[in-house]
Design a protein around this motif. Structure first.
Motif, PDB file in Angstrom:
ATOM      1  N   GLY A  54     -46.411 -23.199 -60.321  1.00  0.00           N
ATOM      2  CA  GLY A  54     -44.986 -23.714 -60.222  1.00  0.00           C
ATOM      3  C   GLY A  54     -44.434 -22.981 -59.247  1.00  0.00           C
ATOM      4  O   GLY A  54     -44.550 -22.909 -58.402  1.00  0.00           O
ATOM      5  N   THR A  55     -43.291 -22.372 -59.966  1.00  0.00           N
ATOM      6  CA  THR A  55     -42.164 -21.569 -58.738  1.00  0.00           C
ATOM      7  C   THR A  55     -42.716 -20.343 -58.846  1.00  0.00           C
ATOM      8  O   THR A  55     -41.896 -19.591 -58.285  1.00  0.00           O
ATOM      9  N   GLY A  56     -43.786 -19.817 -59.298  1.00  0.00           N
ATOM     10  CA  GLY A  56     -44.366 -18.454 -59.201  1.00  0.00           C
ATOM     11  C   GLY A  56     -43.675 -17.658 -60.101  1.00  0.00           C
ATOM     12  O   GLY A  56     -43.904 -16.387 -59.565  1.00  0.00           O
ATOM     13  N   ARG A  57     -43.349 -18.127 -61.182  1.00  0.00           N
ATOM     14  CA  ARG A  57     -42.622 -16.990 -62.042  1.00  0.00           C
ATOM     15  C   ARG A  57     -43.548 -15.799 -62.483  1.00  0.00           C
ATOM     16  O   ARG A  57     -42.852 -14.676 -62.940  1.00  0.00           O
ATOM     17  N   ALA A  58     -44.711 -15.965 -62.441  1.00  0.00           N
ATOM     18  CA  ALA A  58     -45.633 -14.669 -62.971  1.00  0.00           C
ATOM     19  C   ALA A  58     -45.975 -14.060 -61.733  1.00  0.00           C
ATOM     20  O   ALA A  58     -46.790 -12.930 -61.988  1.00  0.00           O
ATOM     21  N   LEU A  59     -45.690 -14.375 -60.532  1.00  0.00           N
ATOM     22  CA  LEU A  59     -46.428 -13.635 -59.418  1.00  0.00           C
ATOM     23  C   LEU A  59     -46.117 -12.257 -59.287  1.00  0.00           C
ATOM     24  O   LEU A  59     -46.855 -11.453 -58.718  1.00  0.00           O
ATOM     25  N   THR A  60     -44.991 -11.904 -59.500  1.00  0.00           N
ATOM     26  CA  THR A  60     -44.276 -10.758 -59.246  1.00  0.00           C
ATOM     27  C   THR A  60     -44.812  -9.704 -60.276  1.00  0.00           C
ATOM     28  O   THR A  60     -45.539  -8.697 -60.175  1.00  0.00           O
ATOM     29  N   SER A  61     -44.960 -10.113 -61.409  1.00  0.00           N
ATOM     30  CA  SER A  61     -45.870  -9.278 -62.653  1.00  0.00           C
ATOM     31  C   SER A  61     -47.238  -9.426 -62.377  1.00  0.00           C
ATOM     32  O   SER A  61     -47.741  -8.092 -62.584  1.00  0.00           O
ATOM     33  N   LEU A  62     -47.979 -10.105 -61.805  1.00  0.00           N
ATOM     34  CA  LEU A  62     -49.151 -10.284 -61.427  1.00  0.00           C
ATOM     35  C   LEU A  62     -49.544  -9.271 -60.364  1.00  0.00           C
ATOM     36  O   LEU A  62     -50.378  -8.331 -60.228  1.00  0.00           O
ATOM     37  N   LEU A  73     -53.258 -14.883 -56.204  1.00  0.00           N
ATOM     38  CA  LEU A  73     -53.107 -16.166 -55.481  1.00  0.00           C
ATOM     39  C   LEU A  73     -52.313 -17.303 -56.595  1.00  0.00           C
ATOM     40  O   LEU A  73     -52.490 -16.923 -57.745  1.00  0.00           O
ATOM     41  N   GLY A  74     -51.572 -17.899 -56.020  1.00  0.00           N
ATOM     42  CA  GLY A  74     -50.873 -19.012 -56.783  1.00  0.00           C
ATOM     43  C   GLY A  74     -51.120 -20.505 -56.417  1.00  0.00           C
ATOM     44  O   GLY A  74     -50.867 -20.707 -55.258  1.00  0.00           O
ATOM     45  N   ALA A  75     -51.741 -21.179 -57.035  1.00  0.00           N
ATOM     46  CA  ALA A  75     -52.116 -22.529 -56.938  1.00  0.00           C
ATOM     47  C   ALA A  75     -51.397 -23.703 -57.631  1.00  0.00           C
ATOM     48  O   ALA A  75     -51.275 -23.614 -58.840  1.00  0.00           O
ATOM     49  N   ASP A  76     -50.842 -24.772 -56.890  1.00  0.00           N
ATOM     50  CA  ASP A  76     -50.151 -25.798 -57.580  1.00  0.00           C
ATOM     51  C   ASP A  76     -50.419 -27.189 -57.104  1.00  0.00           C
ATOM     52  O   ASP A  76     -50.707 -27.129 -55.426  1.00  0.00           O
ATOM     53  N   LEU A  77     -50.164 -28.190 -57.620  1.00  0.00           N
ATOM     54  CA  LEU A  77     -50.490 -29.491 -57.015  1.00  0.00           C
ATOM     55  C   LEU A  77     -49.266 -30.011 -56.593  1.00  0.00           C
ATOM     56  O   LEU A  77     -49.427 -30.946 -55.472  1.00  0.00           O
ATOM     57  N   THR A  78     -48.065 -29.441 -56.876  1.00  0.00           N
ATOM     58  CA  THR A  78     -46.784 -30.130 -56.427  1.00  0.00           C
ATOM     59  C   THR A  78     -46.086 -29.358 -55.361  1.00  0.00           C
ATOM     60  O   THR A  78     -45.751 -28.098 -55.510  1.00  0.00           O
ATOM     61  N   PRO A  79     -45.967 -29.856 -54.013  1.00  0.00           N
ATOM     62  CA  PRO A  79     -45.220 -29.148 -53.112  1.00  0.00           C
ATOM     63  C   PRO A  79     -43.998 -28.652 -53.209  1.00  0.00           C
ATOM     64  O   PRO A  79     -43.605 -27.450 -52.885  1.00  0.00           O
ATOM     65  N   ALA A  80     -43.090 -29.542 -54.039  1.00  0.00           N
ATOM     66  CA  ALA A  80     -41.730 -28.794 -54.398  1.00  0.00           C
ATOM     67  C   ALA A  80     -41.698 -27.668 -54.942  1.00  0.00           C
ATOM     68  O   ALA A  80     -40.843 -27.004 -54.976  1.00  0.00           O
ATOM     69  N   MET A  81     -42.825 -27.289 -55.917  1.00  0.00           N
ATOM     70  CA  MET A  81     -42.810 -26.400 -56.709  1.00  0.00           C
ATOM     71  C   MET A  81     -42.949 -25.180 -55.937  1.00  0.00           C
ATOM     72  O   MET A  81     -42.347 -23.923 -55.714  1.00  0.00           O
ATOM     73  N   LEU A  82     -44.110 -25.321 -54.935  1.00  0.00           N
ATOM     74  CA  LEU A  82     -44.229 -24.161 -54.184  1.00  0.00           C
ATOM     75  C   LEU A  82     -43.302 -23.905 -53.023  1.00  0.00           C
ATOM     76  O   LEU A  82     -43.153 -22.650 -52.737  1.00  0.00           O
ATOM     77  N   GLU A  83     -42.506 -24.727 -52.720  1.00  0.00           N
ATOM     78  CA  GLU A  83     -41.236 -24.755 -51.697  1.00  0.00           C
ATOM     79  C   GLU A  83     -40.145 -23.776 -52.442  1.00  0.00           C
ATOM     80  O   GLU A  83     -39.454 -22.893 -52.077  1.00  0.00           O
ATOM     81  N   ALA A  84     -40.189 -24.056 -53.855  1.00  0.00           N
ATOM     82  CA  ALA A  84     -39.076 -23.497 -54.525  1.00  0.00           C
ATOM     83  C   ALA A  84     -39.596 -21.920 -54.836  1.00  0.00           C
ATOM     84  O   ALA A  84     -38.855 -20.916 -54.737  1.00  0.00           O
ATOM     85  N   ALA A  85     -40.825 -21.684 -54.896  1.00  0.00           N
ATOM     86  CA  ALA A  85     -41.611 -20.357 -54.932  1.00  0.00           C
ATOM     87  C   ALA A  85     -41.231 -19.495 -53.801  1.00  0.00           C
ATOM     88  O   ALA A  85     -40.827 -18.392 -53.868  1.00  0.00           O
ATOM     89  N   VAL A  86     -41.327 -20.289 -52.700  1.00  0.00           N
ATOM     90  CA  VAL A  86     -40.876 -19.815 -51.225  1.00  0.00           C
ATOM     91  C   VAL A  86     -39.455 -19.233 -51.364  1.00  0.00           C
ATOM     92  O   VAL A  86     -38.912 -18.248 -50.781  1.00  0.00           O
ATOM     93  N   ARG A  87     -38.685 -20.153 -51.467  1.00  0.00           N
ATOM     94  CA  ARG A  87     -37.271 -19.858 -51.582  1.00  0.00           C
ATOM     95  C   ARG A  87     -36.866 -18.695 -52.451  1.00  0.00           C
ATOM     96  O   ARG A  87     -35.832 -17.899 -52.121  1.00  0.00           O
TER      97      ARG A  87
END
Length: 205
Positions: A54-62, A73-87
């Motif tokens: 999704g928006t990568g809410r676990a990535l910082t803890s990981l 690594l963060g994998a998601d099927l929805t481009p808009a979710m990954l874009e939100a993670a980048v923002r």
């Protein structure tokens, strides 16, 4: 029968429409995510995937758990979710992949663990998809199936009742994991979290 492309389209439409304000809808989930990551017992240098990130809410803890020498690594099927993670700047904590968890672009047995928040309810073919997650994890590696609230609280939020065929019920999830290359080692379904941990079994030859 719905095709795989139909499933992809449904998921992308559902989450794509919600990506922009996803984090603001659930602003208090951070501590629950951190606690779930802690339960995985990751070590410095481990390789871990956030499946359906999704928006990568676990990535910082990981990232904090595996250190700078680890791989996140963060994998998601929805481009808009990954874009939100980048923002949100979370791409600084992990490499983001536009990928389907049913066919991951990863080597067999290349990971130490998989973290999956809210994923299982969106898997079109749960047994097959969990086998794919098992493929990319080394024997003895771990899987965390997580949601920041329990099944009853989630059902109430969505205005529905829990049904006997709920995949997240312990009586259903244990056999599902066992048939997909995993053994469930712990299960918690509380108001404040849902967390099932499983270990990847030795692959049969």
């Amino acid at each position: 029968m719905r095709s795989m492309s139909d499933d992809h389209t449904h998921v992308q439409e559902f989450f794509g429409a919600r990506a922009a304000d996803w984090d603001t809808r659930f602003p208090d989930d951070g501590p629950a995510y951190a606690a779930a990551v802690d339960a995985l017992g990751l070590r410095e240098g481990d390789h871990v995937l956030d499946a359906g990130c999704g928006t990568g809410r676990a990535l910082t803890s990981l990232r904090a758990a595996v250190g700078r020498s680890g791989v996140v690594l963060g994998a998601d099927l929805t481009p808009a979710m990954l874009e939100a993670a980048v923002r949100a700047g979370r791409n600084r904590d992990g490499v983001l992949l536009l990928a389907d968890v049913a066919a991951l672009p990863l080597r067999t047995e290349s990971l130490d663990a998989v973290f999956a928040a809210g994923l299982i309810a969106h898997l079109p073919h749960p047994a097959e998809n969990l086998r794919e997650l098992a493929r990319v994890v080394r024997p003895g590696g771990l899987l965390a199936l997580f949601h920041p609230i329990g099944r009853a609280a989630l059902a109430a939020r969505q205005g529905r009742q829990i049904t006997p065929d709920d995949l997240r019920a312990e009586s259903n999830l244990g056999p599902l994991l066992a048939g997909s290359g995993w053994r469930m080692t712990s299960y918690a379904d509380e108001d404040a979290r849902f967390l099932a941990l499983a270990v990847r079994l030795v692959r049969e030859v």
